[in-house]
Design a protein around this motif. Structure first.
Motif, PDB file in Angstrom:
ATOM      1  N   ARG A  69      26.365 -28.969 -25.116  1.00  0.00           N
ATOM      2  CA  ARG A  69      27.477 -28.162 -26.606  1.00  0.00           C
ATOM      3  C   ARG A  69      26.104 -26.923 -26.701  1.00  0.00           C
ATOM      4  N   ARG A  70      25.591 -26.838 -27.154  1.00  0.00           N
ATOM      5  CA  ARG A  70      24.726 -25.281 -27.753  1.00  0.00           C
ATOM      6  C   ARG A  70      24.462 -24.569 -26.381  1.00  0.00           C
ATOM      7  N   MET A  71      24.112 -25.387 -25.024  1.00  0.00           N
ATOM      8  CA  MET A  71      24.095 -24.663 -23.701  1.00  0.00           C
ATOM      9  C   MET A  71      25.651 -23.635 -23.666  1.00  0.00           C
ATOM     10  N   HIS A  72      26.587 -24.262 -24.033  1.00  0.00           N
ATOM     11  CA  HIS A  72      28.035 -23.545 -24.030  1.00  0.00           C
ATOM     12  C   HIS A  72      28.451 -22.963 -24.501  1.00  0.00           C
ATOM     13  N   GLU A  73      28.067 -23.214 -26.050  1.00  0.00           N
ATOM     14  CA  GLU A  73      27.949 -22.173 -26.705  1.00  0.00           C
ATOM     15  C   GLU A  73      27.243 -20.689 -26.654  1.00  0.00           C
ATOM     16  N   LEU A  74      26.269 -20.138 -26.459  1.00  0.00           N
ATOM     17  CA  LEU A  74      25.357 -19.927 -26.380  1.00  0.00           C
ATOM     18  C   LEU A  74      25.935 -18.716 -25.126  1.00  0.00           C
ATOM     19  N   VAL A  75      26.834 -19.533 -24.176  1.00  0.00           N
ATOM     20  CA  VAL A  75      27.261 -18.398 -22.896  1.00  0.00           C
ATOM     21  C   VAL A  75      27.718 -18.030 -23.029  1.00  0.00           C
TER      22      VAL A  75
ATOM     23  N   THR B 245      28.661 -16.405 -25.839  1.00  0.00           N
ATOM     24  CA  THR B 245      28.413 -15.702 -27.009  1.00  0.00           C
ATOM     25  C   THR B 245      28.379 -14.273 -26.641  1.00  0.00           C
ATOM     26  N   TYR B 246      27.518 -14.247 -24.986  1.00  0.00           N
ATOM     27  CA  TYR B 246      27.709 -13.305 -24.525  1.00  0.00           C
ATOM     28  C   TYR B 246      29.469 -12.284 -23.358  1.00  0.00           C
ATOM     29  N   ARG B 247      30.814 -13.046 -23.272  1.00  0.00           N
ATOM     30  CA  ARG B 247      30.903 -13.344 -22.899  1.00  0.00           C
ATOM     31  C   ARG B 247      32.221 -11.752 -22.951  1.00  0.00           C
ATOM     32  N   ASP B 248      31.883 -11.202 -24.454  1.00  0.00           N
ATOM     33  CA  ASP B 248      32.872  -9.739 -24.245  1.00  0.00           C
ATOM     34  C   ASP B 248      31.393  -9.405 -24.564  1.00  0.00           C
ATOM     35  N   ALA B 249      30.707  -9.391 -24.506  1.00  0.00           N
ATOM     36  CA  ALA B 249      28.447  -8.569 -24.826  1.00  0.00           C
ATOM     37  C   ALA B 249      29.406  -6.742 -23.672  1.00  0.00           C
ATOM     38  N   VAL B 250      30.251  -6.842 -22.486  1.00  0.00           N
ATOM     39  CA  VAL B 250      29.613  -5.635 -22.255  1.00  0.00           C
ATOM     40  C   VAL B 250      30.906  -5.237 -20.942  1.00  0.00           C
TER      41      VAL B 250
ATOM     42  N   GLU C 265      28.427   1.022 -16.624  1.00  0.00           N
ATOM     43  CA  GLU C 265      27.637   1.343 -15.803  1.00  0.00           C
ATOM     44  C   GLU C 265      26.539   0.275 -15.205  1.00  0.00           C
ATOM     45  N   GLY C 266      26.108  -1.108 -13.987  1.00  0.00           N
ATOM     46  CA  GLY C 266      25.104  -0.665 -13.824  1.00  0.00           C
ATOM     47  C   GLY C 266      25.763  -2.532 -14.263  1.00  0.00           C
ATOM     48  N   SER C 267      26.154  -2.749 -15.210  1.00  0.00           N
ATOM     49  CA  SER C 267      27.081  -3.733 -14.825  1.00  0.00           C
ATOM     50  C   SER C 267      27.819  -4.982 -13.411  1.00  0.00           C
ATOM     51  N   ALA C 268      27.507  -6.305 -13.362  1.00  0.00           N
ATOM     52  CA  ALA C 268      27.970  -7.517 -13.172  1.00  0.00           C
ATOM     53  C   ALA C 268      28.892  -8.838 -13.234  1.00  0.00           C
ATOM     54  N   VAL C 269      29.606  -8.997 -12.446  1.00  0.00           N
ATOM     55  CA  VAL C 269      29.847 -10.855 -13.034  1.00  0.00           C
ATOM     56  C   VAL C 269      28.502 -10.944 -12.684  1.00  0.00           C
ATOM     57  N   VAL C 270      28.150 -11.948 -13.799  1.00  0.00           N
ATOM     58  CA  VAL C 270      27.102 -13.039 -13.721  1.00  0.00           C
ATOM     59  C   VAL C 270      27.786 -14.685 -13.400  1.00  0.00           C
ATOM     60  N   ARG C 271      27.326 -14.989 -12.426  1.00  0.00           N
ATOM     61  CA  ARG C 271      28.189 -16.471 -12.264  1.00  0.00           C
ATOM     62  C   ARG C 271      27.110 -17.450 -12.825  1.00  0.00           C
TER      63      ARG C 271
END
Length: 205
Positions: free
Chosen positions: A170-176, A178-183, A188-194
């Motif tokens: 659960r905590r790992m899901h929640e951590l991910v 928090t980054y969902r709409d950060a970028v 520039e220089g970004s990519a979709v990360v799996r």
């Protein structure tokens, strides 16, 4: 951006802006086919497409992709995107951004077809994760040095109870999340990360 995302039932994170499908026995049976899973993942990852374009991407005939898209449409997993079509061109899109399920619900199901379907989907998902990682390993030299330094492939061994294992997941899901709409998409220089999460017990003897 539609996402190729699936996993266990979400652990209380906020999905208000995302269309997450909770898999039931009907949709599980509908998607328990290797080409259907690949079609659904392609639509979620790359966005709407025609049966012909999907066939080219997946190395399948347009007749096969068209048939399986119609079958998934009957199950409510994909739908027409008529605003994208020109003439007789038929475009398809995924109805959802991702799918969630609790595998144990289906492994105890009275219908043996449902039990077989969940086993198939779980093993296909594990194979897909391995293929994605192997693709990265084979193509990382094509990426800028910053990305070659930023990836990770780690494993950890810790002793937990089932309750603590659920908490960790659960905590790992929640951590991910928090980054969902950060970028922004066009940064520039970004990519979709799996990011793959595998958590399972091992016998110590």
């Amino acid at each position: 951006m539609p996402e190729n995302e699936s996993g266990r039932r979400p652990h209380h994170h906020d999905d208000t802006d995302r269309r997450i499908h909770t898999v039931d026995a009907r949709t599980l049976r509908a998607v328990a086919h290797p080409l259907r899973l690949r079609l659904l993942n392609a639509l979620r990852e790359f966005g709407p497409a025609t049966a012909s374009r999907l066939g080219e991407r997946l190395g399948e005939s347009s007749g096969a992709t068209s048939y399986h898209l119609r079958q998934m449409a009957e199950a409510g997993l994909v739908e027409d995107a008529p605003e994208l079509g020109k003439g007789r061109e038929r475009w398809w899109r995924s109805v959802h951004d991702g799918s969630m399920f609790e595998s144990s619900d289906f492994r105890r199901h009275a219908d043996p077809q449902v039990r077989g379907a969940i086993d198939f989907v779980l093993h296909e998902t594990a194979t897909s994760h391995a293929e994605e990682l192997n693709t990265w390993l084979g193509t990382m030299d094509d990426w800028p040095e910053d990305w070659q330094r930023s990836w990770d492939m780690s494993d950890f061994k810790i002793r937990l109870t089932p309750e603590l294992a659920v908490e960790l997941s659960r905590r790992m899901h929640e951590l991910v999340e928090t980054y969902r709409d950060a970028v922004p998409e066009d940064a520039e220089g970004s990519a979709v990360v799996r990011t793959h999460l595998h958590l399972f017990p091992r016998r110590s003897e």
